[in-house]
Design a protein around this motif. Structure first.
Motif, PDB file in Angstrom:
ATOM      1  N   PRO A  30       0.794  -1.237   0.000  1.00  0.00           N
ATOM      2  CA  PRO A  30       0.000   0.000   0.000  1.00  0.00           C
ATOM      3  C   PRO A  30       0.824   1.284   0.000  1.00  0.00           C
ATOM      4  CG  PRO A  30      -0.939  -1.579   1.525  1.00  0.00           C
ATOM      5  CD  PRO A  30       0.388  -2.141   1.083  1.00  0.00           C
ATOM      6  N   GLU A  31       1.908   1.322   0.754  1.00  0.00           N
ATOM      7  CA  GLU A  31       2.742   2.544   0.805  1.00  0.00           C
ATOM      8  C   GLU A  31       3.316   2.857  -0.571  1.00  0.00           C
ATOM      9  OE1 GLU A  31       3.272   4.703   3.246  1.00  0.00           O
ATOM     10  OE2 GLU A  31       2.223   3.619   4.841  1.00  0.00           O
ATOM     11  N   ARG A  32       3.877   1.851  -1.221  1.00  0.00           N
ATOM     12  CA  ARG A  32       4.464   2.046  -2.555  1.00  0.00           C
ATOM     13  C   ARG A  32       3.389   2.473  -3.553  1.00  0.00           C
ATOM     14  NH1 ARG A  32       6.819  -2.697  -6.486  1.00  0.00           N
ATOM     15  NH2 ARG A  32       6.820  -1.413  -8.337  1.00  0.00           N
ATOM     16  N   ILE A  33       2.272   1.797  -3.531  1.00  0.00           N
ATOM     17  CA  ILE A  33       1.188   2.084  -4.472  1.00  0.00           C
ATOM     18  C   ILE A  33       0.670   3.504  -4.283  1.00  0.00           C
ATOM     19  CG2 ILE A  33      -1.174   1.436  -5.121  1.00  0.00           C
ATOM     20  CD1 ILE A  33      -0.265  -1.495  -4.275  1.00  0.00           C
ATOM     21  N   SER A  34       0.558   3.956  -3.042  1.00  0.00           N
ATOM     22  CA  SER A  34      -0.015   5.283  -2.771  1.00  0.00           C
ATOM     23  C   SER A  34       0.780   6.407  -3.414  1.00  0.00           C
ATOM     24  CB  SER A  34      -0.128   5.516  -1.268  1.00  0.00           C
ATOM     25  OG  SER A  34       1.138   5.762  -0.682  1.00  0.00           O
ATOM     26  N   LEU A  35       2.060   6.169  -3.700  1.00  0.00           N
ATOM     27  CA  LEU A  35       2.897   7.224  -4.288  1.00  0.00           C
ATOM     28  C   LEU A  35       2.534   7.546  -5.734  1.00  0.00           C
ATOM     29  CD1 LEU A  35       6.341   6.196  -2.785  1.00  0.00           C
ATOM     30  CD2 LEU A  35       4.730   7.950  -1.960  1.00  0.00           C
ATOM     31  N   ALA A  36       1.710   6.726  -6.363  1.00  0.00           N
ATOM     32  CA  ALA A  36       1.254   7.004  -7.729  1.00  0.00           C
ATOM     33  C   ALA A  36       0.071   7.967  -7.749  1.00  0.00           C
ATOM     34  CB  ALA A  36       0.863   5.707  -8.427  1.00  0.00           C
ATOM     35  N   PHE A  59      -7.043   1.844   3.116  1.00  0.00           N
ATOM     36  CA  PHE A  59      -7.994   1.097   2.290  1.00  0.00           C
ATOM     37  C   PHE A  59      -7.328  -0.136   1.685  1.00  0.00           C
ATOM     38  CE2 PHE A  59      -9.680   0.055  -1.854  1.00  0.00           C
ATOM     39  CZ  PHE A  59     -11.035  -0.089  -1.600  1.00  0.00           C
ATOM     40  N   LEU A  60      -6.140   0.043   1.112  1.00  0.00           N
ATOM     41  CA  LEU A  60      -5.463  -1.075   0.452  1.00  0.00           C
ATOM     42  C   LEU A  60      -4.990  -2.126   1.451  1.00  0.00           C
ATOM     43  CD1 LEU A  60      -3.449   0.846  -2.289  1.00  0.00           C
ATOM     44  CD2 LEU A  60      -5.514  -0.540  -2.593  1.00  0.00           C
ATOM     45  N   ALA A  61      -4.502  -1.699   2.609  1.00  0.00           N
ATOM     46  CA  ALA A  61      -4.077  -2.664   3.629  1.00  0.00           C
ATOM     47  C   ALA A  61      -5.260  -3.527   4.049  1.00  0.00           C
ATOM     48  CB  ALA A  61      -3.467  -1.937   4.824  1.00  0.00           C
ATOM     49  N   ASP A  62      -6.412  -2.908   4.266  1.00  0.00           N
ATOM     50  CA  ASP A  62      -7.617  -3.650   4.637  1.00  0.00           C
ATOM     51  C   ASP A  62      -8.049  -4.590   3.511  1.00  0.00           C
ATOM     52  OD1 ASP A  62      -9.942  -4.161   6.397  1.00  0.00           O
ATOM     53  OD2 ASP A  62     -11.045  -3.192   4.769  1.00  0.00           O
ATOM     54  N   LYS A  63      -7.971  -4.105   2.284  1.00  0.00           N
ATOM     55  CA  LYS A  63      -8.337  -4.911   1.118  1.00  0.00           C
ATOM     56  C   LYS A  63      -7.541  -6.212   1.096  1.00  0.00           C
ATOM     57  CE  LYS A  63      -7.888  -4.676  -3.967  1.00  0.00           C
ATOM     58  NZ  LYS A  63      -9.237  -5.106  -4.334  1.00  0.00           N
ATOM     59  N   TRP A  64      -6.223  -6.105   1.254  1.00  0.00           N
ATOM     60  CA  TRP A  64      -5.379  -7.288   1.123  1.00  0.00           C
ATOM     61  C   TRP A  64      -5.305  -8.121   2.397  1.00  0.00           C
ATOM     62  CZ3 TRP A  64      -2.631  -3.320  -2.042  1.00  0.00           C
ATOM     63  CH2 TRP A  64      -3.085  -3.385  -3.365  1.00  0.00           C
ATOM     64  N   ASP A  65      -5.894  -7.636   3.474  1.00  0.00           N
ATOM     65  CA  ASP A  65      -6.105  -8.495   4.634  1.00  0.00           C
ATOM     66  C   ASP A  65      -7.237  -9.481   4.352  1.00  0.00           C
ATOM     67  OD1 ASP A  65      -4.100  -7.421   6.198  1.00  0.00           O
ATOM     68  OD2 ASP A  65      -5.445  -6.110   7.343  1.00  0.00           O
ATOM     69  N   ARG A  66      -8.164  -9.076   3.485  1.00  0.00           N
ATOM     70  CA  ARG A  66      -9.334  -9.905   3.146  1.00  0.00           C
ATOM     71  C   ARG A  66      -9.162 -10.673   1.840  1.00  0.00           C
ATOM     72  NH1 ARG A  66     -12.635  -6.574   1.412  1.00  0.00           N
ATOM     73  NH2 ARG A  66     -11.584  -4.643   1.840  1.00  0.00           N
TER      74      ARG A  66
END
Length: 155
Positions: A30-36, A59-66
């Motif tokens: 998520p951190e890397r992706i957010s930089l876009a 949002f992305l961290a929660d997404k990939w937890d599920r």
């Protein structure tokens, strides 16, 4: 901060931008992706509305937890000067082991520095049997260059 390729997009640079987004999302970082995305980037993802990089990371961290063992393929649909539309599909399973394929469309708007300021995503999930999966590569990295895209897979 600049994220090439920059608008105005050509077909080649729009395809490059789409593949870069696919590769980044397949890292599930998520951190890397957010930089876009711009600092105040605005998203509609299904029925969820998100604004700003910190909210995108959450949002992305929660997404990939599920959504486990997530694998994504994106394909350019259309583009103009600073807008790109993509269609995509991804596969994942939940904690109970049920596999899904999610189908969707996204509309992206970019600023002059190539950062995405708006992302509108419409997505539908379909439960599939594990035997129906089509996306096979090591889930810890990007889709290999020789793995078929959506059109080649008939999706």
């Amino acid at each position: 901060m600049s994220r090439p390729p920059l608008p105005p997009f050509t077909e080649a640079t729009a395809i490059q931008k789409v593949r870069a987004a696919e590769d980044a999302w397949n890292t599930r970082d998520p951190e890397r992706i957010s930089l876009a995305y711009s600092e105040d980037s605005w998203w509609r993802n299904r029925s969820t509305f998100v604004q700003g990089r910190p909210a995108i990371v959450d949002f992305l961290a929660d997404k990939w937890d599920r959504e486990l063992d997530y694998r994504l393929i994106k394909e350019l649909w259309a583009y103009t000067g600073d807008v790109i539309a993509v269609r995509f599909a991804y596969e994942y399973h939940d904690a109970a082991g049920q596999w899904f394929r999610a189908y969707g469309n996204e509309n992206w708007h970019f600023d002059k520095d190539g950062l995405m300021t708006h992302r509108h995503a419409s997505i539908n999930d379909v439960a599939i049997d594990e035997s129906e999966r089509k996306f096979f590569w090591d889930a810890s990295g990007p889709r290999p260059a020789d793995h078929p895209g959506l059109s080649e897979l008939g999706l």
